[in-house]
Motif scaffolding. Sequence first.
Motif, mmCIF file in Angstrom:
data_model
loop_
_atom_site.group_PDB
_atom_site.id
_atom_site.type_symbol
_atom_site.label_atom_id
_atom_site.label_comp_id
_atom_site.label_asym_id
_atom_site.label_seq_id
_atom_site.Cartn_x
_atom_site.Cartn_y
_atom_site.Cartn_z
ATOM 1 N N ALA A 64 -19.281 91.396 57.173
ATOM 2 C CA ALA A 64 -18.950 92.574 56.381
ATOM 3 C C ALA A 64 -17.467 92.750 56.091
ATOM 4 C CB ALA A 64 -19.490 93.835 57.070
ATOM 5 N N CYS A 65 -16.583 92.121 56.849
ATOM 6 C CA CYS A 65 -15.135 92.308 56.663
ATOM 7 C C CYS A 65 -14.510 90.992 56.245
ATOM 8 C CB CYS A 65 -14.494 92.828 57.952
ATOM 9 S SG CYS A 65 -15.109 94.445 58.477
ATOM 10 N N PRO A 66 -14.228 90.800 54.963
ATOM 11 C CA PRO A 66 -13.756 89.493 54.470
ATOM 12 C C PRO A 66 -12.510 88.985 55.185
ATOM 13 C CG PRO A 66 -14.366 90.917 52.635
ATOM 14 C CD PRO A 66 -14.427 91.769 53.866
ATOM 15 N N ARG A 67 -11.547 89.852 55.487
ATOM 16 C CA ARG A 67 -10.324 89.411 56.150
ATOM 17 C C ARG A 67 -10.620 88.872 57.548
ATOM 18 N NH1 ARG A 67 -5.245 91.768 58.990
ATOM 19 N NH2 ARG A 67 -6.774 93.058 60.091
ATOM 20 N N LEU A 68 -11.503 89.539 58.273
ATOM 21 C CA LEU A 68 -11.830 89.103 59.624
ATOM 22 C C LEU A 68 -12.659 87.823 59.611
ATOM 23 C CD1 LEU A 68 -12.597 92.453 61.473
ATOM 24 C CD2 LEU A 68 -10.416 91.302 61.064
ATOM 25 N N VAL A 69 -13.573 87.707 58.666
ATOM 26 C CA VAL A 69 -14.349 86.475 58.535
ATOM 27 C C VAL A 69 -13.411 85.298 58.286
ATOM 28 C CG1 VAL A 69 -16.048 85.237 57.136
ATOM 29 C CG2 VAL A 69 -16.449 87.628 57.761
ATOM 30 N N SER A 70 -12.465 85.478 57.374
ATOM 31 C CA SER A 70 -11.519 84.414 57.050
ATOM 32 C C SER A 70 -10.666 84.039 58.258
ATOM 33 C CB SER A 70 -10.616 84.867 55.886
ATOM 34 O OG SER A 70 -9.635 83.904 55.602
ATOM 35 N N TRP A 71 -10.201 85.042 58.998
ATOM 36 C CA TRP A 71 -9.318 84.774 60.131
ATOM 37 C C TRP A 71 -10.047 84.082 61.278
ATOM 38 C CZ3 TRP A 71 -4.477 84.193 61.324
ATOM 39 C CH2 TRP A 71 -4.071 84.253 62.664
ATOM 40 N N ARG A 72 -11.236 84.561 61.620
ATOM 41 C CA ARG A 72 -11.952 83.965 62.747
ATOM 42 C C ARG A 72 -12.301 82.510 62.437
ATOM 43 N NH1 ARG A 72 -17.519 87.217 61.220
ATOM 44 N NH2 ARG A 72 -18.662 85.386 60.445
ATOM 45 N N GLU A 73 -12.631 82.212 61.170
ATOM 46 C CA GLU A 73 -12.991 80.848 60.800
ATOM 47 C C GLU A 73 -11.758 79.956 60.676
ATOM 48 O OE1 GLU A 73 -15.481 81.267 57.367
ATOM 49 O OE2 GLU A 73 -17.160 82.107 58.536
ATOM 50 N N GLU A 74 -10.643 80.526 60.248
ATOM 51 C CA GLU A 74 -9.402 79.769 60.202
ATOM 52 C C GLU A 74 -8.937 79.387 61.608
ATOM 53 O OE1 GLU A 74 -5.974 77.831 58.902
ATOM 54 O OE2 GLU A 74 -7.834 78.372 57.875
ATOM 55 N N ALA A 75 -9.047 80.325 62.553
ATOM 56 C CA ALA A 75 -8.681 80.022 63.942
ATOM 57 C C ALA A 75 -9.543 78.885 64.492
ATOM 58 C CB ALA A 75 -8.836 81.272 64.804
ATOM 59 N N ALA A 76 -10.806 78.845 64.091
ATOM 60 C CA ALA A 76 -11.697 77.788 64.562
ATOM 61 C C ALA A 76 -11.361 76.439 63.943
ATOM 62 C CB ALA A 76 -13.146 78.159 64.238
ATOM 63 N N ARG A 77 -10.805 76.450 62.743
ATOM 64 C CA ARG A 77 -10.422 75.182 62.103
ATOM 65 C C ARG A 77 -9.107 74.641 62.671
ATOM 66 N NH1 ARG A 77 -12.520 77.784 57.454
ATOM 67 N NH2 ARG A 77 -10.463 78.631 56.964
ATOM 68 N N THR A 78 -8.133 75.521 62.830
ATOM 69 C CA THR A 78 -6.821 75.075 63.273
ATOM 70 C C THR A 78 -6.767 74.866 64.786
ATOM 71 O OG1 THR A 78 -6.059 77.377 63.410
ATOM 72 C CG2 THR A 78 -5.687 76.201 61.338
ATOM 73 N N LYS A 79 -7.443 75.709 65.551
ATOM 74 C CA LYS A 79 -7.544 75.636 67.009
ATOM 75 C C LYS A 79 -6.160 75.696 67.665
ATOM 76 C CE LYS A 79 -11.780 72.940 66.735
ATOM 77 N NZ LYS A 79 -12.561 71.788 67.254
ATOM 78 N N ARG A 80 -6.154 75.759 68.960
ATOM 79 C CA ARG A 80 -4.952 75.572 69.752
ATOM 80 C C ARG A 80 -4.991 74.178 70.359
ATOM 81 N NH1 ARG A 80 -3.845 81.214 73.083
ATOM 82 N NH2 ARG A 80 -2.748 82.300 71.396
ATOM 83 N N LYS A 81 -3.813 73.674 70.651
ATOM 84 C CA LYS A 81 -3.730 72.306 71.166
ATOM 85 C C LYS A 81 -4.583 72.119 72.415
ATOM 86 C CE LYS A 81 -0.329 68.759 72.359
ATOM 87 N NZ LYS A 81 1.120 68.448 72.520
ATOM 88 N N ALA A 82 -4.622 73.150 73.255
ATOM 89 C CA ALA A 82 -5.387 73.045 74.497
ATOM 90 C C ALA A 82 -6.892 73.026 74.270
ATOM 91 C CB ALA A 82 -5.030 74.205 75.424
ATOM 92 N N TYR A 83 -7.327 73.406 73.061
ATOM 93 C CA TYR A 83 -8.769 73.534 72.812
ATOM 94 C C TYR A 83 -9.240 72.665 71.658
ATOM 95 C CZ TYR A 83 -7.661 77.757 75.487
ATOM 96 O OH TYR A 83 -7.198 78.634 76.437
ATOM 97 N N LEU A 84 -8.549 71.584 71.404
ATOM 98 C CA LEU A 84 -8.913 70.730 70.274
ATOM 99 C C LEU A 84 -10.312 70.138 70.411
ATOM 100 C CD1 LEU A 84 -5.558 68.809 69.616
ATOM 101 C CD2 LEU A 84 -6.512 70.754 68.349
ATOM 102 N N ASP A 85 -10.811 70.002 71.643
ATOM 103 C CA ASP A 85 -12.140 69.433 71.846
ATOM 104 C C ASP A 85 -13.242 70.490 71.852
ATOM 105 O OD1 ASP A 85 -11.250 70.545 74.210
ATOM 106 O OD2 ASP A 85 -12.210 69.048 75.499
ATOM 107 N N TRP A 86 -12.869 71.739 71.602
ATOM 108 C CA TRP A 86 -13.851 72.817 71.598
ATOM 109 C C TRP A 86 -14.477 72.969 70.216
ATOM 110 C CZ3 TRP A 86 -15.638 76.805 74.931
ATOM 111 C CH2 TRP A 86 -15.185 76.706 76.250
ATOM 112 N N ASP A 87 -15.769 73.261 70.209
ATOM 113 C CA ASP A 87 -16.450 73.695 68.990
ATOM 114 C C ASP A 87 -16.475 75.218 69.032
ATOM 115 O OD1 ASP A 87 -17.969 73.978 66.739
ATOM 116 O OD2 ASP A 87 -19.854 73.324 67.652
#
Length: 288
Positions: A64-87
């Motif tokens: 329902a919130c386009p900005r939050l959908v975009s951000w949560r999915e962007e964080a999952a694409r870019t990831k943090r270095k410590a979590y590169l192996d996480w889905d």
Amino acid sequence: MPDQPPPARRTAAGPTRPPRPAPDAAAGPPDGPDRPGHPEHPAVTAAAAADLAVLDAAVTGCRACPRLVSWREEAARTKRKAYLDWDYWARPIPGFGPPDAPLVLVGLAPAAHGANRTGRIFTGDPSGDLLYAELHRLGLASRPGSVRLGDGLELYGVRITDPVRCAPPDNRPTPAERDTCRPWIARELALLRPHVRAVVALGGFAWQALLPALAAAGWQLPRPRPVFGHGARVSLPAADGGPPLELHGCYHVSPRNTFTGRLTPAMLRDVLRTAARGAGLDPLPEQQ
């Protein structure tokens, strides 16, 4: 020849368009799930949930919130270095805990590389490390750490939830996003109402977001509205004459508060113990 709309009238300020026709109710729902009345808007979907299991499943599909959908999915694409192996989970986060919990803890929103990664609230970040450690120390959690879904963590008599279910940029949801998300927690509280006796608001945002949700779930708010503070406590009578609800305030368990000493483990533990006892639970005594 079919009817044509009247031509635009040009003025000094530019052309004047003919008025846009009013929307036809028979044409269907508004365009997107962020629009009230859309069948996938939280106000519609949450109201249809007959129990917490159905509600939790519905929460995870919210867009329902386009900005939050975009951000949560962007964080999952870019990831943090410590979590590169996480889905990454990269979806909204449902509440966690038994459906008959007499004590509810309310935070702010998932962390982009915490719950947004692991799929469980307060799991995989320093805030959750402290919260679950103190719940375990009180005998309200099965283990002191929380790493991922399926790691064996259980809560005893406690449910944890957030007023905003998606990770927001800079941990700051907008007022519109908070309000759009409100039906989820309002319905959750309504379903918990036969059992819940105490709620702890972790931070001022949670406190402010909770008040209208508690009113929607059937508790009466005093006037003027109670003000947040660490250790604040107010009793809210039920509108139908049922058991009252004790609302407690506690500083959020964020690293900003804990690293500066604004919130210590002992301060958190004291609020949790007081709220647990008020909810009818039997937390473990202070360890010497």
